[in-house]
Scaffold this active site. Structure first.
Site, PDB file in Angstrom:
ATOM      1  N   HIS A  27      -2.049 -12.390  -2.043  1.00 54.75           N
ATOM      2  CA  HIS A  27      -3.114 -13.100  -1.341  1.00 54.75           C
ATOM      3  C   HIS A  27      -2.736 -14.535  -1.002  1.00 54.75           C
ATOM      4  O   HIS A  27      -3.577 -15.290  -0.513  1.00 54.75           O
ATOM      5  CB  HIS A  27      -4.396 -13.045  -2.167  1.00 54.75           C
ATOM      6  N   HIS A  58       0.813  -1.215   0.000  1.00 55.20           N
ATOM      7  CA  HIS A  58       0.000   0.000   0.000  1.00 55.20           C
ATOM      8  C   HIS A  58       0.847   1.266   0.000  1.00 55.20           C
ATOM      9  O   HIS A  58       0.380   2.318  -0.426  1.00 55.20           O
ATOM     10  CB  HIS A  58      -0.956  -0.019   1.183  1.00 55.20           C
TER      11      HIS A  58
END
Length: 760
Positions: A292, A130
């Protein structure tokens, strides 16, 4: 990775909640396309002050030209000593000791914020992702390069919920190593180390990111609420230069566009958003699946119980936000995104399980405890396959996000996902390279990378060859200048070519600039702003001079160096013709890149919409020209005085595209004088918009009505804006002739050398 995309929004006010063409092949079980009732997190957006007394110039005069961006991040905001150099301090860092300290943090769960699965790896991967993932190609802003995640608004974006805890976990490491490691480097290096500690082999890592000490004013979108999406027009066309789909998100809404759980519609958003981060389809699939593979998302309960973000939290919160009153508010009671998903059977181990699980089950829609849309295997399949993050006695089924299913059901993504499922070694290499690109995309050329872990040079780093020849001496420079000035090329041609070569530089992501001489390559040689026909003729003459000099033996000069040297020679001549002798500093060492080293599509985004220094404005451009001038100056790293002196000098030198006379407020074009300022500020003139030419103004003698000059808004702003007028007055003064030339030369050299990171 945890909560990498975990945010949702209510139904779009623009009515774009819809299924992709052809419908979705996954059972929705009657769930509507409305967004979840509990968004990420479901707290009130910051409320802009309204109805109060105006407290800024913009409040009083909305059209006021804001120059503050040109003076941001000054030394006055930094607590470091004036002579501090991060590259020198970094040399004292024990990188392996730093790595060990990070690994210890990864494995040491803290009671105040317990680690999922006993390991903070997923949290740190999300933090690094991020930090880097705000990068956008259209203006080079965002990215991990400045440690901006520490400041508003990023530290309080809903997509960054609970990353304040990740940075707080790292504080003892930062405190121990001090200024030898920047926050900007530490945030992303921690993510890299986390991957390696969980068994992944990364492609490498480059240090060299320097911290900022104040928030940066960046246009993140027009919305005034979290997860607003007023950035779209037409058929879900995302406005430039934005990258994310909604305010406060890094990438896409993981529930699907505006909360509509449609994997095919999600794929469309994913493709657009990741492309604006410079990622192709293969890199996109690798990044999502690779991230993920680790960790989980968090939606243990009602997100209405989550408190305010860090910037809105009370003093006693000490910079931590999102305090939750649901249960313990942490561990198994954590609420971050409202989605409760663990993707794989081994969330702290690198493997290929993500793809096998994605394809092993048929998926049905379900709601999290927070009411968020997420997916689980049909018919109770996969039960007890996934460990609980905090209670080893509990098990559950694997789950997926809508954006995960896009990787299976979008036809193009499916080809890649299927290949990665069957060829884990290809997946591992693709993720390693894409992760490396993600973390380093805004770090610039390889010359800026520090440390022993740097990976093999990639084309997205805009490589240039190493210097492999003897550099020119002072005598050589003098001889080459004479050759250039005797070549028949005009001052305007030489100056405009050098400017075109250097002014592609962007201080945001350190791309562009004169090094590499890419002005002679596609796509830059064909840009309208670079005047392709004139450029070809100038380059042909300069290449002839270069060839003759290099064939003589001894020292050699690159075309990149010669283009800059030729422009500088023209500046010296123009100054001398104006009565001021000056030597423009020149430092050789640029090299010439090849077309094979130049990604045409990647460089296309550097083409300017406007360049006020050349009085160029793209047809039908809607933004104000003077605003775009300030933007161009910002990208070049210029201050307001430097912008001012360059515009005035370049007008005198004939730098306008197409030889336009707009703003050339002098009877001596080609001579470096302060006439632009003197004539702009001269009394007795009448200014009015031209009736025959758009965006052009006429300057007429007030007494006779005689037309004296024409100009654009970019010219007139130096007389209209009070701050710029005060600067223009300095250069228009009778005693400013030599100062004007000195300041122009200094600003000129700053632009010419903007990408010379080898000299730092």
């Amino acid at each position: 990775m945890t909560d990498s995309q975990d945010n949702r929004t209510p139904e779009s006010p623009q009515g774009v909640d819809r299924k992709a063409e052809g419908g979705c092949p996954v059972l929705h079980d009657g769930v509507t396309a409305q967004g979840s009732e509990s968004e990420n997190p479901a707290i009130d957006s910051p409320t802009p002050r309204t109805g109060g007394r105006p407290n800024s110039l913009k409040d009083w005069w909305p059209n006021h030209l804001d120059l503050s961006v040109l003076h941001a991040h000054s030394s006055k905001s930094s607590p470091l000593d004036p002579g501090f150099r991060y590259s020198e301090e970094f040399e004292k860092l024990d990188i392996e000791a730093l790595r060990r300290d990070i690994v210890e943090v990864l494995h040491t769960s803290q009671d105040w914020w317990p680690a999922d699965f006993g390991h903070y790896g997923g949290l740190f991967v999300r933090m690094a992702w991020h930090a880097a993932g705000t990068y956008r190609i259209h203006d080079g802003r965002g990215g991990a390069g400045q440690g901006a995640q520490r400041f508003a608004p990023l530290n309080s974006w809903p997509d960054n919920a609970n990353l304040d805890k990740a940075r707080r976990l790292l504080w003892p490491v930062k405190q121990k190593h001090g200024q030898k490691i920047s926050w900007a480097d530490l945030i992303v290096f921690a993510g890299n180390v986390a991957l390696e500690d969980m068994g992944f082999t990364t492609f490498g890592f480059g240090f060299g990111r320097e911290d900022i000490w104040e928030p940066e004013e960046i246009y993140w979108g027009p919305e005034d609420t979290w997860l607003g999406d007023e950035r779209y027009s037409g058929d879900r066309e995302l406005s430039n230069p934005l990258g994310a789909v909604q305010m406060g998100l890094i990438y896409v809404n993981p529930e699907g566009p505006n909360g509509n759980p449609d994997p095919l519609a999600s794929a469309r958003d994913i493709r657009e958003t990741f492309a604006r981060m410079a990622m192709n389809d293969e890199e996109t699939v690798a990044l999502i699946a690779g991230g993920h593979t680790f960790g989980k998302t968090h939606g243990a309960g009602d997100a209405d119980l989550v408190g305010p973000e860090p910037e809105a939290a009370p003093l006693e919160a000490q910079g931590l936000g999102w305090h939750s009153s649901f249960g313990s508010g942490k561990g198994e009671d954590t609420i971050t995104s409202g989605i409760e998903v663990t993707w794989t059977y081994h969330p702290t181990r690198w493997d290929n399980e993500f793809f096998h699980i994605l394809y092993a089950y048929e998926w049905e829609l379900m709601k999290s405890a927070a009411g968020a849309n997420q997916w689980r295997p049909k018919n109770g399949a996969g039960a007890d396959m996934v460990p609980d993050a905090h209670d080893p006695s509990k098990r559950r089924e694997p789950r997926m996000l809508t954006s995960d299913l896009a990787l299976r059901f979008d036809p193009e993504y499916a080809k890649i996902s299927s290949r990665f499922k069957d060829h884990p070694e290809e997946f591992a290499l693709a993720f390693a390279k894409a992760w490396y690109k993600l973390l380093h995309r805004d770090l610039g050329p390889i010359a800026r990378y520090l440390g022993p872990l740097v990976g093999e040079t990639q084309i997205w780093q805009d490589p240039v060859p190493a210097v492999d020849h003897e550099l020119v001496s002072d005598d050589d420079v003098a001889a080459l200048k004479a050759k250039v000035l005797d070549s028949g090329l005009s001052v305007a041609e030489l100056v405009s070519t050098a400017w075109a070569s250097a002014a592609s530089f962007r201080s945001t992501d350190k791309r562009g600039g004169a090094n590499g001489a890419r002005i002679r390559l596609e796509p830059q040689r064909s840009w309208a702003v670079n005047q392709p026909e004139q450029l070809a003729g100038v380059l042909d003459r300069l290449e002839g001079i270069q060839r003759e000099f290099n064939e003589a033996g001894g020292a050699k000069i690159s075309l990149a160096d010669l283009i800059v040297l030729a422009g500088s020679a023209a500046v010296e001549k123009a100054a001398k013709d104006g009565g001021v002798d000056v030597t423009v500093p020149f430092r050789a060492g640029r090299t010439d890149a090849s077309q094979e080293q130049t990604d045409v599509d990647s460089f296309a985004v550097l083409e300017p919409r406007a360049d006020g220094f050349r009085n160029y404005l793209l047809e039908n451009e809607k933004a104000q020209p003077e605003v775009l001038l300030v933007e161009r100056a910002y990208l070049l790293g210029l201050t307001a005085p430097e912008m001012t002196v360059l515009v005035g000098g370049l007008r005198a030198l004939g730098n306008n595209v197409g030889g336009s006379g707009h703003g050339v407020l002098t009877d001596r074009p080609g001579v470096l004088t302060n006439d632009f300022f003197a004539n702009l500020l001269a009394p007795g003139a009448q200014w009015k918009a031209s009736e025959s030419e758009a965006n052009v103004y006429e300057i007429r003698d007030l007494a006779s009505g005689e037309l004296r000059w024409t100009a654009t808004a970019v010219d007139l702003i130096f007389g209209s804006n009070s701050q710029l007028r005060s600067l223009a007055e300095v250069y228009a003064s009778a005693d400013a002739r030599e100062k004007f030339v000195r300041d122009f030369v200094a600003a000129w050299v700053k632009v010419m050398d903007a990408d010379r990171f080898d000299l730092a």
